[in-house]
Write an enzyme that holds these catalytic residues in place. Structure first.
Site, PDB file in Angstrom:
ATOM      1  N   ASP A  98      27.829  24.095  11.569  1.00 59.48           N
ATOM      2  CA  ASP A  98      27.478  23.593  10.251  1.00 59.48           C
ATOM      3  C   ASP A  98      26.125  24.177   9.871  1.00 59.48           C
ATOM      4  O   ASP A  98      25.211  24.204  10.695  1.00 59.48           O
ATOM      5  CB  ASP A  98      27.387  22.057  10.309  1.00 59.48           C
ATOM      6  CG  ASP A  98      27.958  21.403   9.073  1.00 59.48           C
ATOM      7  OD1 ASP A  98      27.485  21.730   7.973  1.00 59.48           O
ATOM      8  OD2 ASP A  98      28.865  20.574   9.222  1.00 59.48           O
ATOM      9  N   ASP A 201      26.816  23.450   4.145  1.00 58.69           N
ATOM     10  CA  ASP A 201      26.686  22.095   3.642  1.00 58.69           C
ATOM     11  C   ASP A 201      26.012  22.036   2.269  1.00 58.69           C
ATOM     12  O   ASP A 201      24.982  22.677   2.053  1.00 58.69           O
ATOM     13  CB  ASP A 201      25.828  21.313   4.658  1.00 58.69           C
ATOM     14  CG  ASP A 201      25.683  19.855   4.321  1.00 58.69           C
ATOM     15  OD1 ASP A 201      26.670  19.122   4.487  1.00 58.69           O
ATOM     16  OD2 ASP A 201      24.586  19.452   3.887  1.00 58.69           O
ATOM     17  N   GLU A 258      30.840  24.163   1.188  1.00 56.27           N
ATOM     18  CA  GLU A 258      31.075  22.845   0.585  1.00 56.27           C
ATOM     19  C   GLU A 258      30.564  22.957  -0.846  1.00 56.27           C
ATOM     20  O   GLU A 258      29.405  22.722  -1.124  1.00 56.27           O
ATOM     21  CB  GLU A 258      30.329  21.738   1.339  1.00 56.27           C
ATOM     22  CG  GLU A 258      30.741  20.371   0.837  1.00 56.27           C
ATOM     23  CD  GLU A 258      29.778  19.244   1.217  1.00 56.27           C
ATOM     24  OE1 GLU A 258      30.230  18.107   1.265  1.00 56.27           O
ATOM     25  OE2 GLU A 258      28.586  19.489   1.448  1.00 56.27           O
ATOM     26  N   HIS A 330      35.024  14.488   7.530  1.00 57.46           N
ATOM     27  CA  HIS A 330      34.169  13.408   8.034  1.00 57.46           C
ATOM     28  C   HIS A 330      33.486  12.614   6.929  1.00 57.46           C
ATOM     29  O   HIS A 330      32.759  11.666   7.220  1.00 57.46           O
ATOM     30  CB  HIS A 330      33.101  14.014   8.957  1.00 57.46           C
ATOM     31  CG  HIS A 330      32.145  14.882   8.205  1.00 57.46           C
ATOM     32  ND1 HIS A 330      32.530  16.080   7.619  1.00 57.46           N
ATOM     33  CD2 HIS A 330      30.836  14.730   7.897  1.00 57.46           C
ATOM     34  CE1 HIS A 330      31.486  16.606   6.987  1.00 57.46           C
ATOM     35  NE2 HIS A 330      30.449  15.814   7.146  1.00 57.46           N
ATOM     36  N   ASP A 331      33.662  13.024   5.686  1.00 60.02           N
ATOM     37  CA  ASP A 331      33.059  12.308   4.555  1.00 60.02           C
ATOM     38  C   ASP A 331      34.090  11.518   3.761  1.00 60.02           C
ATOM     39  O   ASP A 331      33.765  10.959   2.713  1.00 60.02           O
ATOM     40  CB  ASP A 331      32.406  13.303   3.581  1.00 60.02           C
ATOM     41  CG  ASP A 331      31.186  13.998   4.182  1.00 60.02           C
ATOM     42  OD1 ASP A 331      30.520  13.392   5.040  1.00 60.02           O
ATOM     43  OD2 ASP A 331      30.915  15.145   3.780  1.00 60.02           O
TER      44      ASP A 331
HETATM   45  C1  NOJ Z   1      27.675  16.859   3.134  1.00 56.54           C
HETATM   46  C2  NOJ Z   1      28.017  16.447   4.518  1.00 56.54           C
HETATM   47  O1  NOJ Z   1      29.357  16.723   4.775  1.00 56.54           O
HETATM   48  C3  NOJ Z   1      27.676  14.987   4.621  1.00 56.54           C
HETATM   49  O2  NOJ Z   1      28.172  14.404   5.786  1.00 56.54           O
HETATM   50  C4  NOJ Z   1      26.184  14.854   4.502  1.00 56.54           C
HETATM   51  O3  NOJ Z   1      25.846  13.481   4.459  1.00 56.54           O
HETATM   52  C5  NOJ Z   1      25.647  15.533   3.257  1.00 56.54           C
HETATM   53  N1  NOJ Z   1      26.268  16.797   2.961  1.00 56.54           N
HETATM   54  C6  NOJ Z   1      24.177  15.787   3.380  1.00 56.54           C
HETATM   55  O4  NOJ Z   1      23.928  16.811   4.304  1.00 56.54           O
END
Ligand code: NOJ
Ligand code: MG
Length: 558
Positions: A98, A201, A258, A330-331
């Site tokens: 990541d 990210d 992302e 994971h989000d």
């Molecule tokens: C996206 C990530 O996937 C998430 O888990 C994180 O909280 C935020 N970006 C901040 O880095």
């Protein structure tokens, strides 16, 4: 479109904290991942993205990095990381890390030095502004995890710093060329170690609308969602282009962004042949029913909405590049708990959802446990959540007038912790994840849903995923499944999600996205049945009668 080394592969996301704990401290670690490489190979995945394992106070579970050049001792050592890369390599697996460079941790040396001397060179690594008690902040943007984007700079009463996420995640100032050089150096240092690439990210956030200024408030806290600013900030492309040229492109590395809210006309620059990234996630499913005012107002997607969103995305990327297709990460809540109607938890329905997504054009990306049909945890108590975002959203719901019970129910459905409960390896204590106490409670259904039960059992969700991956790699169908176009079939027919993959051969993927049977006209006679999530299939050549939640894949006559 140029062909790339990664196009035909299947990718898999590991959330290391919850994958496999080798030393009994309740926290998954790199040696745990190494011990499961044979498993990943058996499943058939060839690109593995690890969520962050760098040194971190874990305020946001590692998305707050205090040292980009070291592994957090809870996850292991640099030797473990080197061994993981090498061992994965011998199994044909590329490891992807990541890349969290919109912000770092407030415990990173850069930020500490900036606090010591805000006017020195490290002050320029962040966004620091003068401010005096009683004055308005430099702008009224609301951070993603709640509250203003500004906090007092530690050690100072007259300075504030900017954070788009948690206050322990100060944003890095990408306008500063010295900062950018440091980031590129770090990326290349990792690529030199044999890393396959990065998942990038929150990258759209690196460009701020400057100078900082207010927007009309969108809640009664007087703040405005930071997304509002992103819609107006121009120029992120310049940073992304430079980063790609200085790093990824030199190594032919795999990169997946992302990326949210990109402008439609920018897609070729983002994921085209010489794009900033190899790929980006298709979040169009995730955006359905989303309400920025709070999770308590979000609505679950209906199958028709999901289908239309996916087909629209497929058309957008068709001649340009590859989206990375996901049903969860994971989000997000677990895909089977989110996209299937409430209460629908049959294996057939789980396979339908997984198969429909997996067989789209693009890079299939699984999230750990998806291959077992892991579900949301349904019996959360407030004290069990560890996720900053969940705790914030609980407060948002209370402020909106919900009772504590209603607020808990609302956040339980969307909590990021649903996807973060430990991997369910077996029905033994600790679900085979740990011999200690897991850092986040297990989902109690691990006694029924676990790998040990599904491995080798014909008809299991796991074996179904294995056959999906195998089909996409098979010499007969790889060309079509990887490069063939996606052509929606009968897109107006309600709760039918069907499409052709048309390339060297023509395949039909047809799914009945409902609990009732339904008939479907065949585009032409089938030559061979390649996949079925049920035991039989009912067709006379012109009509296909699909049972509830049935998914079939046919090769059609040319
Ligand atoms: C996206 C990530 O996937 C998430 O888990 C994180 O909280 C935020 N970006 C901040 O880095
Ligand atoms: Mg451990």
């Amino acid at each position: 479109m140029q062909r790339k080394w990664w196009h035909g592969k299947t990718a898999y996301q590991i959330y290391p904290k919850s994958f496999c704990d080798s030393d009994g401290d309740g926290i998954g670690d790199l040696r745990g991942v190494i011990s499961k490489l044979d498993y990943l190979q058996e499943l058939g995945v060839e690109i593995v993205w690890l969520s962050p394992v760098y040194c971190s106070p874990l305020a946001d579970q590692g998305y707050d990095i205090s040292d980009y050049y070291n592994i957090d001792p809870r996850f292991g050592t640099m030797d473990d990381m080197d061994e993981l890369i090498a061992q994965a390599h011998t199994r044909g697996i590329s490891i992807v890390m990541d890349l969290v460079v919109n912000h770092c941790s407030d415990e990173h040396a850069w930020f500490r030095k900036a606090c010591e001397d805000p006017d020195g060179p490290f002050g320029e690594y962040f966004y620091i502004r003068d401010w005096h008690e009683g004055e308005p902040l430099p702008c009224n943007w609301r951070s993603y995890f709640g509250g203003p984007c500004w906090d007092l700079l530690p050690g100072h009463k007259d300075k504030v710093y900017f954070h788009a996420f948690h206050r322990k995640q100060p944003d890095l100032n990408w306008e500063n060329p010295a900062l950018r050089r440091e980031i590129y150096k770090m990326i290349n240092w990792w690529l030199d170690r044999g890393l396959g690439g990065f998942r990038i990210d929150a990258i759209i956030n690196i460009k701020k609308l400057l100078p900082f200024r207010d927007f009309p408030a969108d809640r009664d806290d007087g703040l405005c969602a930071i997304q509002r600013m992103l819609a107006e900030a121009e120029g992120v492309n310049v940073f992304l282009q430079e980063m790609a040229e200085e790093t990824f492109h030199r190594y032919d590395a795999f990169s997946v962004g992302e990326v949210f809210n990109e402008k439609a006309e920018d897609l070729p620059q983002i994921i085209g042949d010489n794009g900033y990234f190899s790929s980006m996630f298709d979040f169009s499913g995730h955006l359905i029913g989303l309400d920025r005012r709070g999770w308590h107002l979000c609505r679950l997607p209906a199958p028709e909405e999901y289908k239309q969103a996916v087909f629209t995305a497929q058309a957008r990327a068709a001649d340009i590049g590859f989206f990375s297709n996901i049903i969860e990460n994971h989000d997000e809540p677990r895909g089977v708990s989110h996209y299937l109607p409430q209460g629908e938890r049959s294996d057939a329905a789980k396979k339908l959802l997984g198969g429909l997504n997996f067989l789209l054009r693009g890079l299939p990306f699984l999230y750990q446990g998806q291959e077992l049909g892991m579900e949301n945890r349904t019996d959360w108590t407030l004290g069990e959540f560890d996720d900053v975002s969940t705790l914030d959203q609980y407060e948002v719901a209370l402020r909106a007038g919900l009772t504590p019970e209603q607020a808990l129910r609302a956040v339980s459905r969307y909590s990021r912790d649903n996807a973060r409960t430990p991997f369910q390896w077996d029905a033994g204590p600790g679900a085979g994840f740990t011999s200690g106490t897991p850092w986040l409670p297990l989902n109690g259904n691990y006694r029924e849903i676990n790998l040990a039960d599904q491995r080798g059992r014909a008809g299991s969700v796991y074996e179904f995923y294995r056959s999906l991956i195998a089909l996409r790699k098979s010499p007969d169908y790889a060309e079509t499944l990887v490069y063939g176009e996606t052509v929606p079939w009968l897109p107006e027919q309600k709760n039918l999600m069907a499409y052709l993959r048309r390339g060297e051969k023509t395949l039909l993927v047809a799914g009945n996205f409902q609990a009732l049977p339904q008939g479907m006209r065949m585009p032409c006679p089938a030559r061979e049945l390649l996949l079925n999530n049920l035991d039989s299939v009912d067709t006379d050549g012109t009509t296909l009668r699909l049972a509830p939640w049935q998914l079939v894949v046919f090769e059609l006559e040319p």
